[in-house]
Every structure is written in structure tokens, then in C-alpha cells.
Design a protein around this motif. Sequence first.
Motif, PDB file in Angstrom:
ATOM      1  N   PHE A 190       0.819  -1.207   0.000  1.00  0.00           N
ATOM      2  CA  PHE A 190       0.000   0.000   0.000  1.00  0.00           C
ATOM      3  C   PHE A 190       0.861   1.268   0.000  1.00  0.00           C
ATOM      4  O   PHE A 190       0.393   2.334  -0.414  1.00  0.00           O
ATOM      5  N   VAL A 191       2.106   1.171   0.466  1.00  0.00           N
ATOM      6  CA  VAL A 191       2.996   2.325   0.454  1.00  0.00           C
ATOM      7  C   VAL A 191       3.322   2.714  -0.988  1.00  0.00           C
ATOM      8  O   VAL A 191       3.319   3.899  -1.354  1.00  0.00           O
ATOM      9  N   ARG A 195       2.396   6.264  -2.763  1.00  0.00           N
ATOM     10  CA  ARG A 195       3.395   7.106  -3.414  1.00  0.00           C
ATOM     11  C   ARG A 195       3.044   7.343  -4.880  1.00  0.00           C
ATOM     12  O   ARG A 195       3.318   8.406  -5.436  1.00  0.00           O
ATOM     13  N   ALA A 196       2.430   6.346  -5.526  1.00  0.00           N
ATOM     14  CA  ALA A 196       2.030   6.508  -6.924  1.00  0.00           C
ATOM     15  C   ALA A 196       0.926   7.551  -7.084  1.00  0.00           C
ATOM     16  O   ALA A 196       0.769   8.139  -8.154  1.00  0.00           O
ATOM     17  N   ARG A 197       0.158   7.776  -6.029  1.00  0.00           N
ATOM     18  CA  ARG A 197      -0.881   8.791  -6.076  1.00  0.00           C
ATOM     19  C   ARG A 197      -0.333  10.204  -5.902  1.00  0.00           C
ATOM     20  O   ARG A 197      -1.091  11.170  -5.946  1.00  0.00           O
ATOM     21  N   GLY A 198       0.955  10.313  -5.638  1.00  0.00           N
ATOM     22  CA  GLY A 198       1.568  11.635  -5.518  1.00  0.00           C
ATOM     23  C   GLY A 198       1.815  12.091  -4.104  1.00  0.00           C
ATOM     24  O   GLY A 198       2.239  13.239  -3.893  1.00  0.00           O
ATOM     25  N   LEU A 199       1.581  11.239  -3.098  1.00  0.00           N
ATOM     26  CA  LEU A 199       1.831  11.625  -1.716  1.00  0.00           C
ATOM     27  C   LEU A 199       3.325  11.655  -1.439  1.00  0.00           C
ATOM     28  O   LEU A 199       4.080  10.818  -1.938  1.00  0.00           O
ATOM     29  N   SER A 200       3.727  12.602  -0.622  1.00  0.00           N
ATOM     30  CA  SER A 200       5.132  12.686  -0.236  1.00  0.00           C
ATOM     31  C   SER A 200       5.468  11.578   0.758  1.00  0.00           C
ATOM     32  O   SER A 200       4.586  10.935   1.323  1.00  0.00           O
ATOM     33  N   ARG A 207       0.114   9.412   7.450  1.00  0.00           N
ATOM     34  CA  ARG A 207      -1.284   9.096   7.154  1.00  0.00           C
ATOM     35  C   ARG A 207      -1.552   7.609   6.978  1.00  0.00           C
ATOM     36  O   ARG A 207      -2.692   7.152   7.172  1.00  0.00           O
ATOM     37  N   HIS A 208      -0.547   6.829   6.628  1.00  0.00           N
ATOM     38  CA  HIS A 208      -0.776   5.418   6.320  1.00  0.00           C
ATOM     39  C   HIS A 208       0.088   4.484   7.175  1.00  0.00           C
ATOM     40  O   HIS A 208      -0.435   3.640   7.898  1.00  0.00           O
ATOM     41  N   ALA A 209       1.387   4.635   7.089  1.00  0.00           N
ATOM     42  CA  ALA A 209       2.274   3.694   7.786  1.00  0.00           C
ATOM     43  C   ALA A 209       2.158   3.811   9.300  1.00  0.00           C
ATOM     44  O   ALA A 209       2.209   2.799  10.016  1.00  0.00           O
TER      45      ALA A 209
END
Length: 333
Positions: A190-191, A195-200, A207-209
Motif C-alpha cells: 500500500f505504500v 506514493r504513486a498517487r503523488g503523496l510525499s 497518514r498510512h504507515a
Amino acid sequence: MLGAATTAFIALHLLPGDPVAIILGPSTMASPEVRAQIRLDLGLDRPLIMQYLHYLGQLLQGDLGESYQLQQPVSRLIGDQLRPTVELALAAIVVAVVLAVASAVATAGRRPGLRALANLWELVAVSTPSFWLGILLLTAFSFRIELFPVAGADGFSALVLPALTLGLPVAGILGQVLREGLETALEQPFVTTARARGLSQTAVRLRHALRHATVPLVTLSGWLTGTLLGGAVLVEKVFARPGIGALTLQAVSSRDMPVVMGVVLLSALVFVVISTAVDLLYLAIDPRLRAEDKGRGPQHDQEPQHDQEPQREQNHEEPAPDMKKAGVKGAGT
């Protein structure tokens, strides 16, 4: 809680020395008659098993007894000293969680040198005795800089150094656990999607990890919050703060059994409440646990039906051989 009360009761009676002599003090000139009367008033002349049963009977009625030394109800003594200890424990756990999250998020999966530096300060924090750390903080920030008060529990400034003293070792433990959880979470698929969605990289961590790595942090934080009651004894002594720790130390040294037993029961109750709160936090942090609980319910409800269906089929099919035999016998006759 019953086990905690029983263990504390046995441990106190295994301590060497006469409880009446400790209560009266080393310089007393009390006569044997006075000592016998005190022993009778406190119920110490009865067999140990009768003292234990009497104490359990008081607990069932909500009575924690009366202090031998202070001649006050134990519930009132604990209630008067509970607020400073709760403030210190909550402040310490907030300091620990904030430092642990900041250290783990900033160093997890980063350069080896930065990670080694974080491991170093966490190891030093965990290995440093709390009373020695408190003395160092007092020397630096109270005696030299005079930024914080030396003793007391008046105001926020008097809480800063005790909270740091109690929270830094806990922050070292939580930081190590959270960093390992973050590094494991950062390796999940999911990381890459995030990242593919443009998140830094920082946004992915926060927000996720971080949410995936929070479950072991919550478990350890709940356990360590309960242990802060024990750690508060030395910290409150170093900073001359009122609280449960100072009350416990005084009660143990004077063999004030009702006070010690009351503090032990309070600690057991705190552990039970914190464990329940941690279990509820699991469901809020990880929605998969809620899905598992919902998935288990219907499955358990349907299991008896599956167990009954083969039985019905078996009961329906069992008469067939008998009917067939009866038909054969009838044809033969």
C-alpha cells in the motif's frame, strides 16, 4: 484484584519485625500492657487466616480500613494524594508518546547514521535510572538556570521536570518498538500505491504507515502507563512532590498495612481499566478487527444449523434399509 490483595497481604506479614513496635517507633517507652492493647485494637492478636478473612469482608463492603499511623480512612488518604500522581503519570505518557512518534517517524527507513543516533539516545534513556536523571535535571534547570522550581506541585512549571524524568525512559522503549513497526509497514504494497498517487514520503508515513504501526505502540503504552505508578515513587521523592508514591513509601516503611493494601488494589484497578481501554482502542485503530468480529458472529450462529442438517438427513435415511429388508421378507413369504 483478589490475587493482588492476597499477595500484598502475605508479603507484608512476611516482613521481619513486630508491627506494633514499628508503629510505636524506636524511641517509644510504651509498656507491655499498652502494646497488648494496641495489638488487640488493630486485630493483630488474631490468627493470620482470621485477619485475612476480616480484611476480605471489609473489601466486600467497600471499606479499605483505617491507617495505623495517620488514624484516617485509607480511601480519604488515597483520594487526597491521587490527583498529583495522575497528573504526573498522564504528563509522562504524553511526553513519552510525542518523543517516540517524532523519533520513529523521523528515522524509520532513513540513513543508517540518523537511525544509529536515534538508537543511541533511546538506549541511554532506557538505561538511565530515573532518580539519577531527575537529579541531573534538577541540577541543570533548577539550581543553575533556575528555570523550573526545585520542589512542590504548584502549577505547570513544577510538572515539567518530573514528567521528563518519568517519561524519557518510556519514550526510549516506545521509540524502538514504533520504529520497527514503521519499517515493517513501509515495506507493504500500500505504500507504493500511496506514493504513486503523488503523496510525499512524510505524508505516507503519517497518514498510512503510522496507523499500521500504532497497534504495538498502544499495547506497550497501556502496560507502561500502569507501571508509571511504581516509577512515580522515586520521582515524587526526588522532586518532593505529594502523591501516591510518597504515601506508599511512608506506608511500607511504617508497616501501615491498610494503606499499602489500598494502594495495591488501586494499582490493580488501574491495570484493569487500562487493559479494557487498550482493547477498545484496537477496534478504533484497526478496522480489520471489527470486520473479524462481525464475521465471526454469523459463522458461529450458522454452525449449529450445519450440525443439525446431517443429523436430519441421517435420521431420514436410516429407516430405508429396514424398509428394504421388510420388503424382501414380504416378497419371500
